[in-house]
Every structure is written in C-alpha cells, then in structure tokens.
Design a protein around this motif. Structure first.
Motif, PDB file in Angstrom:
ATOM      1  N   PRO A   1      22.084  -1.442  -7.747  1.00 29.58           N
ATOM      2  CA  PRO A   1      21.929  -2.083  -9.047  1.00 29.58           C
ATOM      3  C   PRO A   1      21.099  -3.620  -8.557  1.00 29.58           C
ATOM      4  CG  PRO A   1      24.174  -2.158  -8.057  1.00 29.58           C
ATOM      5  CD  PRO A   1      23.461  -1.287  -7.243  1.00 29.58           C
ATOM      6  N   LYS A   2      20.635  -4.253  -9.740  1.00 27.99           N
ATOM      7  CA  LYS A   2      19.710  -5.179  -9.576  1.00 27.99           C
ATOM      8  C   LYS A   2      20.486  -6.591 -10.274  1.00 27.99           C
ATOM      9  CE  LYS A   2      16.518  -3.156  -7.623  1.00 27.99           C
ATOM     10  NZ  LYS A   2      15.946  -3.156  -6.389  1.00 27.99           N
ATOM     11  N   MET A   3      19.932  -7.721 -10.177  1.00 25.75           N
ATOM     12  CA  MET A   3      20.665  -9.100 -10.426  1.00 25.75           C
ATOM     13  C   MET A   3      20.853  -9.087 -11.928  1.00 25.75           C
ATOM     14  SD  MET A   3      19.564 -12.411  -8.130  1.00 25.75           S
ATOM     15  CE  MET A   3      17.964 -12.044  -7.576  1.00 25.75           C
ATOM     16  N   GLU A   4      19.855  -8.849 -12.803  1.00 24.59           N
ATOM     17  CA  GLU A   4      19.846  -8.979 -14.208  1.00 24.59           C
ATOM     18  C   GLU A   4      20.241  -7.623 -15.088  1.00 24.59           C
ATOM     19  OE1 GLU A   4      17.059 -11.628 -15.569  1.00 24.59           O
ATOM     20  OE2 GLU A   4      17.565 -13.148 -14.767  1.00 24.59           O
TER      21      GLU A   4
ATOM     22  N   ALA B   1      29.585  -3.103  -6.252  1.00 30.34           N
ATOM     23  CA  ALA B   1      28.367  -3.233  -6.894  1.00 30.34           C
ATOM     24  C   ALA B   1      28.125  -4.983  -7.078  1.00 30.34           C
ATOM     25  CB  ALA B   1      28.512  -2.782  -8.234  1.00 30.34           C
ATOM     26  N   MET B   2      29.084  -5.732  -7.271  1.00 28.44           N
ATOM     27  CA  MET B   2      28.882  -7.200  -7.433  1.00 28.44           C
ATOM     28  C   MET B   2      28.607  -7.820  -6.045  1.00 28.44           C
ATOM     29  SD  MET B   2      30.855 -10.038  -9.867  1.00 28.44           S
ATOM     30  CE  MET B   2      30.193 -11.669  -9.764  1.00 28.44           C
TER      31      MET B   2
ATOM     32  N   ILE C   1      25.232  -9.843  -4.928  1.00 29.90           N
ATOM     33  CA  ILE C   1      25.384 -11.108  -4.631  1.00 29.90           C
ATOM     34  C   ILE C   1      24.538 -11.360  -3.230  1.00 29.90           C
ATOM     35  CG2 ILE C   1      27.008 -12.585  -3.229  1.00 29.90           C
ATOM     36  CD1 ILE C   1      29.220 -11.865  -5.506  1.00 29.90           C
ATOM     37  N   GLY C   2      24.361 -10.107  -2.242  1.00 28.18           N
ATOM     38  CA  GLY C   2      23.451 -10.331  -1.264  1.00 28.18           C
ATOM     39  C   GLY C   2      22.162 -10.717  -1.591  1.00 28.18           C
ATOM     40  N   ASP C   3      21.389 -10.007  -2.511  1.00 27.11           N
ATOM     41  CA  ASP C   3      20.276 -10.712  -3.286  1.00 27.11           C
ATOM     42  C   ASP C   3      20.020 -11.776  -3.915  1.00 27.11           C
ATOM     43  OD1 ASP C   3      19.351  -7.946  -2.711  1.00 27.11           O
ATOM     44  OD2 ASP C   3      19.736  -7.224  -4.737  1.00 27.11           O
TER      45      ASP C   3
ATOM     46  N   ALA D   1      17.852 -15.160  -2.819  1.00 27.10           N
ATOM     47  CA  ALA D   1      17.296 -16.036  -3.516  1.00 27.10           C
ATOM     48  C   ALA D   1      17.587 -17.536  -3.844  1.00 27.10           C
ATOM     49  CB  ALA D   1      17.455 -15.351  -4.816  1.00 27.10           C
ATOM     50  N   PHE D   2      18.873 -17.647  -3.585  1.00 30.07           N
ATOM     51  CA  PHE D   2      19.497 -19.349  -3.812  1.00 30.07           C
ATOM     52  C   PHE D   2      19.104 -20.018  -2.508  1.00 30.07           C
ATOM     53  CE2 PHE D   2      22.904 -22.491  -3.438  1.00 30.07           C
ATOM     54  CZ  PHE D   2      22.623 -23.076  -4.654  1.00 30.07           C
ATOM     55  N   ALA D   3      19.152 -19.300  -1.486  1.00 32.66           N
ATOM     56  CA  ALA D   3      18.810 -19.995  -0.322  1.00 32.66           C
ATOM     57  C   ALA D   3      17.396 -20.449  -0.083  1.00 32.66           C
ATOM     58  CB  ALA D   3      19.103 -18.998   1.129  1.00 32.66           C
TER      59      ALA D   3
END
Length: 672
Positions: free
Chosen positions: A322-325, A342-343, A347-349, A353-355
């Motif tokens: 599964p992807k972010m959006e 799944a979440m 969250i790893g992705d 991205a946030f870092a």
C-alpha cells in the motif's frame, strides 16, 4: 559483525539466556527465561552479575535459588555478596503456597545478610520485596512495585521519567498484559471480556500520559501508595484525571460517562506493572503480538472468526505494498491486525519523506517535530484507513489497536458489510460518506461502492455460518446457481439463487465491489474455492473480473490450534470496465503470468507451539541474539563475545516470500 556461530540444542532442552547451559524445557523454565531476558535487556544487568541455580546455605539445607544477582563491582560470588534473589515458578504454583510461595523467597533473602531485594513470580502474578530491619531490629519486608535496575535508582521504580521508560523486549509485554488481565479477572470478579476492556482503559491512560509532552508523567504509583488503601485511592484519582482527557480525545471509543471500574487496589497494581514501559516506543511487532493475542483470547466470537497470524499479515501487506495516498480497507477487520500492519508499512514511507522535508533523521527530532509527525499519522488514518466488522466489541478493539500502535483510530465502523448498501444503518452510511468525502446518497447499491484502492482481509468462513437472506444473496453473481457445459466446460450463470452461500464466497465479490477499477486486494480463502471442481464457476468469475496476480498456498497449521482449514492468500487486481469490454469483444482474455508460492513452514505447529529451525540430524539450532539490547559501552561484537546471548531461529518461510514476489513483479512490469 562476528561470524555467526550455530549451536545444536538437544531434544527436550533449552539454552539458558544468561549462562548458555542446557536445561530441561519446562513451564517453570519458560518463566525463568522470560525474567532473564528482562534482567539483561530492560534492567541492564550484565550477565556476569547473574548466577542461575545458585546454591545457598540455610542451616543444614542447601537449596538452589533460581536467579541470584550480585553487585557489579563484586569480586567473589559468595552468599554474603548476594544483592537480589528471584524465584520463578510454573503457573500452577500460588504465591501463598506454603512450600514454594513467597515465604520460600523470604527465607532465602533472610539467609543472605546483604540481600536487599527479592522477586517471586509464576508468570501470572509477581511479588517484589525490599528487606529492612524494623524498629525492633527484626528483619521485615516491604512490598515494592519492581526490582531496581542495574544503576540502582529507586526514584524510577516509584515515579519513572520519560528518559527512564523502557522498551518491552520479546514476550515481556504479553507477559505483563496477561498478568494484569488475570489480576482483574481474579480480584475484581469480572468476566474475561469486561476485565479485558477495563485493562484497555488503563492502557489508553498510559499512552495518553506518554503523549502529554512536555509535562511530567502522571501515570505512576509509588510502592507506598500501592501498599495502603489511602494511597490506592490517590492513584485512582490521578489515573481518572488522565482518563477524562482520554475520553475527550477518543470520543468514538469511549462514552462521556465511561469510568474506570477497577477497585483502587487493582488499579494501583496494574499501574505499577505498566508504568516502567514506553508503550509508544516499544517495537510495533512486540506491541501487536501482545495486544492481538490478548484480544483473541477474550473477544473471539462464534462467527468463523479466526484471527490471522502476524507473520502472514506482514507477508500479505508487503506483497500488496500500500502507498501513502491510497484508501485501504479491511472489510472483516477483527482485531485490526491487517490495518495496523498496513499503516505501519506506510508510516515507514511517511517517516522517510518527513525526515527529508525537515532535513533531520528521526533520532534528532524535537518535541514539536514529533507532534507534527504524529498529527500527520492521525490525518492519514482518518483519510485513508477503513475497517468494518459485524462484532461491536471487535470494532472497539480495532480502534484501540490503531491508536496504540499508530496514533490514529482511522474509520473503524460496525456493520454487516454484506447487507445491501441501502440497508446499512444511517449512522454507518453518514460516517463512511463523511470519511470518503461524498454524499451518502451516492451509495445507492452494490454497483456504487467502489471507493477503495487496496483491500487486505481474512473474511469469516465456514459452512456453519451460511448466508440465507435473499435480499443479501441477490446482490451477488456468485450467489446464483451456475451451470457447467460439460462439452465446452464453460460455466453460465442462471437467474436462480442458491438457497444458502458460505460467507467467504460472498465476501470475494463484495470486496471486488468495494475496489476502485485497477484496485488490488490480498484475501485469505479456503483452498476449496481454488480447487474444488464444483466451485469452478467462482474461478471463472475471478478470472473474468480480475487479473490474478498471485496465489500463496499456506501450510495447514497456519490457523491452528483453532482451525485446521487449508488456506491460501489470493492476490487480485480489479479489471477496468474498458478491459472487460475489450476482452468480451475479442472473445479472448489477456495472457499473463501468475505468481505461485507454497509456504511449508509458518513458525508454529498444530498446537500453536513455536517451531524452530533444525540441523540435518533434527536438532534445534542457536545463533547469537543480535537483537538483544546492548549494555553501556558494548558493541555488537563485544556483546556476542562477552555474554553470548543466543536465540533459536524461527522456522518460518513467510518473510522470504515478499522479496521473491518483488523481483517477479519487476519482471512482469507491475508498478505497484
């Protein structure tokens, strides 16, 4: 890293975590090994300080104490230098047992002049004592919350700081959850299910307190408070204040008039057991295993609910990727394991991205960054994660699981998702439409509910719970009677409905109806659907409406000890209407490859006991435990050499499948 050294374990033996000796594999030994791991990995005692089965001199007797700890700077391991004694018993032994209970521990402590601390446990209950001399100069014992850690700090026993909270290791959190639940069940007179929900209220208070940055922690009880009625009432008042914040924040889970119904004595005990841990930072797999196991033991229903093992859920989610959006649904969410997995994957992705966005790795984030990141997780949960279940208790448990693991309860709703959409309750339709950003009038029937990009699910299955309601059956092509032309071997759907249909067959079609065009799903199904000659119409329907991405055949023991049904995971991608029209016009279906795999080992046997890898002679093997928490000043290499913690290797093939599938997917040109 040092070269991996493999050690063979004799049959019926286990390798001691501290001293490496082989001992008989007994229930009492399981308790001792759990405590040993906690001493090293949570309390940070060096294995060099610890002796196992240490012989004491008590008059003419020479009993052996299960675990003895000496001072760090102690040069000789003599009885005079014993600092702490731990006695471990099997579950059947009670603390008040005259021969093997706490009095035995106290006699050992009294015989060691400098022994200040002692602990007695049977895996279900734990008693901790600090030895002192009373006003009359006699030896006496005071109840304490826990034994001190290696640094000897007593402040953290009574009121831990954020910096002193410990991450649970291995099975210790499950051990604590079971201990707390058993305490409520026995001492508060509650049945298993109400006892479970009271425990969850306290767990929520613990999580809320940890999140209340930068304020000091309020989820605690001192040893003195725990041991007297007035102090127990003080603890209840303190925790009840936290629960008021919990109710405001999680109004979908708790009613405004909810309260913690535990007796002050029980509440103080449970707080003392949980207060040392960081539930936020403990590894998600450890939290998930502990939570889902205790949920399964208390909320398992009679509707064909057989909760999916965590290793299988992880395999399915990694393969479906599964992807972010993307909107993600589990239409039979049970305890919420698939959604949490799944979440966690997404969250790893999100973390990467946030870092990159704030140009800082997670270990360097300040409190504001952590809060912002958690807000994004909550926003993601509320927009993209959905779970349905018919059991209201499981819906509540799933919401709690999502919050405990991922800081967002998502859209977990109670419904019979097989009902025609116009028969869904107004409350369900309103909440779902609001979360999807649509008008609820748009969900008119089974043809207008395709809103989800990814589905991961294990529907209830079994001939004992067939669906017979005509209003439900007439929504599904697979609920009709199909006829097979013996010459052409083509199945044709008739206008007649079957009198009853197993739910898993209907869930296949309902999940397809829930998917967007091009959406994909991983669904656990009984093998009869994939192989039984009389169910060929289902396979023909599947091929017509989906690209069959893959099938992973699971071992017959996957759902044991409660269900021996042979199952597989089917991976499907819903065809677009354009694709189906083109195939119908041409009279031919697109030719493509299908990924096939067999998982022959799932890490446990038919009794649910874990299974481990063996050598050619059939003996279990050991390798260094590189996941054990390093002591101050240690490197991984020195840790392996100095105290040689070892672990068995779980005999589980599910972690190998996603990587093989990812390579195959690249070859096939599948972009997701």
């Amino acid at each position: 890293m040092a070269d991996t050294k493999v050690i063979v374990i004799p049959e019926g033996k286990i390798c001691d975590y501290v001293d490496g000796k082989f001992r008989n594999d007994t229930p009492e030994e399981y308790v001792r090994q759990t405590i040993e791991k906690r001493l090293v990995n949570e309390h940070k005692y060096s294995p060099k300080q610890i002796s196992i089965e240490y012989t004491l001199q008590l008059g003419s007797r020479k009993p052996r104490a299960d675990i003895v700890i000496f001072n760090k700077d102690c040069s000789e391991k003599t009885q005079e230098n014993v600092k702490l004694i731990i006695e471990c018993k099997k579950e059947a032994v009670e603390a008040r047992n005259a021969k093997e209970g706490v009095e035995q521990l106290k006699s050992y402590m009294s015989a060691c002049p400098n022994c200040e601390w002692g602990m007695w446990t049977n895996g279900k209950q734990k008693e901790v004592y600090r030895k002192f001399k009373n006003d009359k100069g006699q030896i006496d014992f005071m109840d304490y919350n826990d034994i001190p850690s290696a640094d000897g700090s007593l402040d953290d026993i009574n009121r831990p700081k954020r910096t002193s909270l410990k991450n649970a290791y291995d099975d210790n959190l499950l051990f604590v959850f079971k201990t707390c639940h058993n305490h409520i069940h026995v001492n508060d007179g509650l049945q298993k299910q109400p006892a479970f929900f009271e425990l969850l209220k306290v767990i929520f208070c613990k999580i809320e307190d940890e999140r209340n940055i930068p304020n000091p922690l309020e989820f605690y009880t001192t040893s003195e408070e725990r041991s007297n009625p007035d102090g127990q009432l003080t603890v209840k008042k303190r925790i009840s204040k936290i629960f008021e914040r919990v109710k405001k924040k999680h109004g979908k889970i708790f009613d405004s008039n909810d309260e913690i119904k535990l007796a002050p004595r029980s509440l103080a005990y449970i707080v003392s057991e949980l207060q040392k841990y960081s539930l936020l930072n403990t590894n998600i797999d450890i939290k998930g295993k502990a939570y889902e196991e205790i949920v399964g033991a208390n909320l398992r229903g009679d509707r064909g609910e057989f909760f999916t093992p965590r290793n299988v859920m992880k395999m399915v989610v990694e393969m479906i990727n599964p992807k972010m959006e993307e909107r993600i649904l589990d239409s039979s969410c049970g305890t919420g394991g698939f959604l949490v997995t799944a979440m966690t994957h997404v969250i790893g992705d999100l973390e990467i991205a946030f870092a990159e966005q704030i140009c800082s790795p997670r270990k360097d984030w300040d409190n504001d960054s952590i809060r912002t990141f958690n807000d994004r997780i909550s926003e993601m949960a509320s927009n993209y994660y959905f779970g349905f279940d018919i059991n209201p208790d499981l819906v509540k448990a799933t919401k709690m699981n999502m919050v405990m693991n991922n800081d967002g309860s998502g859209n977990i709703l109670q419904t019979n998702s097989l009902l025609p959409p116009h028969e869904w309750t107004d409350e369900f339709r309103t909440k779902l439409a609001e979360a999807l950003g649509i008008d609820k009038s748009e969900m008119r029937n089974y043809k207008t509910i395709g809103y989800f990009d990814v589905i991961v699910t294990n529907p209830p299955f079994g001939s004992k719970i067939p669906v017979k309601d005509k209003n439900i059956l007439e929504q599904f092509e697979l609920a009709h009677i199909w006829e097979n032309n013996k010459k052409t071997r083509v199945w044709t759907m008739t206008d007649r409905l079957q009198s009853s249909v197993p739910p898993e067959i209907l869930f296949i079609e309902r999940c397809t109806q829930f998917l967007t065009e091009g959406g994909r799903m991983g669904i656990v199904l009984p093998d009869s659907i994939l192989g039984s000659p009389g169910l060929g119409y289902i396979r023909e329907w599947l091929i017509k409406n989906h690209r069959i991405i893959g099938s992973v055949d699971l071992h017959v023991d996957t759902f044991q000890p409660r269900n021996g049904t042979q199952t597989s995971v089917l991976f499907l991608q819903k065809k677009t209407q354009e694709q189906k029209d083109a195939e119908e016009k041409s009279g031919t279906m697109a030719d493509y490859n299908i990924f096939m795999a067999m998982v022959e080992k799932v890490g446990h046997d038919k009794r649910g006991n874990p299974t481990f890898k063996r050598d050619k002679e059939g003996n279990e093997i050991l390798v260094p435990d590189t996941n054990s928490i390093l002591l101050d000043g240690e490197t991984e290499e020195s840790a392996v050499v100095s105290h040689e913690q070892k672990k068995k290797v779980e005999d589980d093939q599910t972690p190998d499948v996603p990587a093989i599938f990812a390579d195959w997917k690249k070859q096939e040109g599948l972009s997701w």
